[in-house]
Design an enzyme around this catalytic site. Structure first.
Site, PDB file in Angstrom:
ATOM      1  CG  ASN A  10     -10.894 -46.117  63.582  1.00 40.03           C
ATOM      2  OD1 ASN A  10      -9.867 -45.835  64.211  1.00 40.03           O
ATOM      3  ND2 ASN A  10     -12.058 -46.311  64.163  1.00 40.03           N
ATOM      4  CD1 TRP A  11      -5.271 -47.912  60.358  1.00 43.74           C
ATOM      5  CD2 TRP A  11      -3.211 -47.299  61.002  1.00 43.74           C
ATOM      6  NE1 TRP A  11      -4.505 -47.773  59.230  1.00 43.74           N
ATOM      7  CE2 TRP A  11      -3.239 -47.388  59.594  1.00 43.74           C
ATOM      8  CE3 TRP A  11      -2.029 -46.926  61.632  1.00 43.74           C
ATOM      9  CZ2 TRP A  11      -2.107 -47.135  58.813  1.00 43.74           C
ATOM     10  CZ3 TRP A  11      -0.908 -46.657  60.857  1.00 43.74           C
ATOM     11  CH2 TRP A  11      -0.946 -46.769  59.466  1.00 43.74           C
ATOM     12  CE  LYS A  12     -12.219 -49.696  65.308  1.00 43.88           C
ATOM     13  NZ  LYS A  12     -13.420 -50.417  65.677  1.00 43.88           N
ATOM     14  CG  HIS A 102     -15.417 -44.797  66.647  1.00 47.08           C
ATOM     15  ND1 HIS A 102     -15.647 -45.859  67.477  1.00 47.08           N
ATOM     16  CD2 HIS A 102     -15.234 -45.314  65.407  1.00 47.08           C
ATOM     17  CE1 HIS A 102     -15.593 -46.978  66.762  1.00 47.08           C
ATOM     18  NE2 HIS A 102     -15.342 -46.677  65.502  1.00 47.08           N
ATOM     19  CD  GLU A 104     -14.277 -48.976  68.872  1.00 52.28           C
ATOM     20  OE1 GLU A 104     -13.184 -48.405  68.684  1.00 52.28           O
ATOM     21  OE2 GLU A 104     -14.692 -49.890  68.130  1.00 52.28           O
ATOM     22  CD  GLU A 174     -17.852 -46.521  62.069  1.00 54.55           C
ATOM     23  OE1 GLU A 174     -17.067 -47.129  61.331  1.00 54.55           O
ATOM     24  OE2 GLU A 174     -17.551 -46.162  63.228  1.00 54.55           O
ATOM     25  N   GLY A 180     -16.676 -54.456  64.225  1.00 59.57           N
ATOM     26  CA  GLY A 180     -15.780 -55.488  64.754  1.00 59.57           C
ATOM     27  C   GLY A 180     -16.440 -56.836  64.973  1.00 59.57           C
ATOM     28  CB  SER A 220     -18.035 -56.038  59.647  1.00 56.74           C
ATOM     29  OG  SER A 220     -17.935 -56.249  61.050  1.00 56.74           O
ATOM     30  N   GLY A 241     -12.274 -50.482  59.979  1.00 59.10           N
ATOM     31  CA  GLY A 241     -11.466 -50.768  61.164  1.00 59.10           C
ATOM     32  C   GLY A 241     -10.525 -51.932  60.896  1.00 59.10           C
ATOM     33  N   GLY A 242     -10.935 -53.122  61.292  1.00 51.71           N
ATOM     34  CA  GLY A 242     -10.096 -54.324  61.214  1.00 51.71           C
ATOM     35  C   GLY A 242      -9.403 -54.522  59.874  1.00 51.71           C
TER      36      GLY A 242
HETATM   37  P1  PGA Z   1     -14.606 -52.570  61.803  1.00 51.92           P
HETATM   38  O1  PGA Z   1     -14.549 -51.141  62.554  1.00 51.92           O
HETATM   39  O2  PGA Z   1     -14.359 -52.335  60.348  1.00 51.92           O
HETATM   40  O3  PGA Z   1     -13.509 -53.382  62.438  1.00 51.92           O
HETATM   41  O4  PGA Z   1     -15.963 -53.140  62.049  1.00 51.92           O
HETATM   42  C1  PGA Z   1     -15.111 -49.994  61.968  1.00 51.92           C
HETATM   43  C2  PGA Z   1     -14.953 -48.813  62.890  1.00 51.92           C
HETATM   44  O5  PGA Z   1     -15.067 -48.978  64.116  1.00 51.92           O
HETATM   45  O6  PGA Z   1     -14.710 -47.684  62.432  1.00 51.92           O
END
Ligand code: PGA
Length: 258
Positions: A10-12, A102, A104, A174, A180, A220, A241-242
């Site tokens: 997930n590149w956000k 998600h 967010e 999640e 994050g 994470s 994500g990251g």
């Molecule tokens: P993260 O994000 O790996 O940076 O914790 C995961 C996500 O939000 O899908």
């Protein structure tokens, strides 16, 4: 039948078009010598404006090892919905998967369980795969309502889906406090929650559906954590994500799931 693992990046809100093309090419370079049959399902989710660039890089490569996802969609087919993208539009842009719900999007853009349900139906009826996110906040965890909250999210997200549609869907568990933050959820606890989700699916549909559906862990995930996560009985992969923003770390996670 064994469930095929899924590793989704997930590149956000990152990566301009050239960066998206470079990262996509970098990932494929890293996976070049891997046998396609042995790889997990590998998915990348660029932001809307970089879908074209990523799709072009994937098509030019033609190796078929990496699939495209969008990070959001709207459930209506077309019309006066300024700023939104329909599932058909995303399919046209090369997407085979769409992430929905998600945390967010729920927190900053008011996405509700009802919207997640409508989006899931629109995605499935267009032949795409929804990656349905769920997860508890730190406050909910500390108040002991994690399982209750997640059961409710899942029950609402899957309302009126057929067993066949549910079996094709992907869930990503999640925990919000792990996203994050560098604070990964303990693998055994993540597995416990994911087994609980599988049991909710069994109650909503049947045992066959609950055995077929893929449930990922997200929060994470790093190259150093993936092996232990994949060793758990119910974790079928990761939403990353990251660590999906560099080809090297994402590819290490993919390889860690083989
Ligand atoms: P993260 O994000 O790996 O940076 O914790 C995961 C996500 O939000 O899908």
């Amino acid at each position: 039948m064994a469930r095929r693992p899924v590793i989704a990046g997930n590149w956000k809100m990152h990566n301009l078009q050239q960066e998206a093309a470079d990262l996509t090419n970098g990932i494929m370079q890293e996976l070049k010598s891997e046998d396609k049959e042995k790889l997990p399902e590998v998915v990348i989710a660029p932001t809307f404006t970089s879908l074209y660039a990523a799709n072009k890089a994937l098509t030019d490569c033609g190796c078929g090892k990496v699939k495209l996802a969008a990070q959001n969609c709207y459930f209506e087919t077309k019309g006066a919905f300024t700023g939104e993208c329909s599932v058909e539009m995303l399919k046209d842009a090369g997407c085979e998967y769409i992430i929905i719900g998600h945390s967010e999007r729920r927190e900053y853009f008011g996405e509700t369980d009802e919207m997640v349900n409508k989006k899931a139906k629109a995605i499935l009826s267009n032949g795409l795969v929804p990656i349905i996110c769920c997860g508890e906040s730190l406050e909910q965890r500390e108040a002991g309502v994690t399982d209750y909250h997640i059961s409710s999210q899942i029950t609402k997200a899957f309302r009126d889906l057929t067993a066949e549609q549910a079996a094709k869907s992907i869930i990503a568990y999640e925990p919000i406090w792990a996203i994050g933050t560098g604070k990964t959820c303990d693998s055994k606890e993540a597995n416990r929650v994911i087994a609980m989700i599988r049991n909710v699916i069994k109650g909503l549909f049947d045992a066959k559906t609950s055995e077929a559906i893929r449930i990922l862990y997200g929060g994470s995930v790093k190259p150093a954590t993936i092996k232990e996560q994949m060793a758990q009985s119910d974790i079928d992969g990761a939403l990353v994500g990251g660590a999906s923003l560099t080809a090297d770390s994402f590819a290490q996670i993919v390889k860690g799931a083989m």
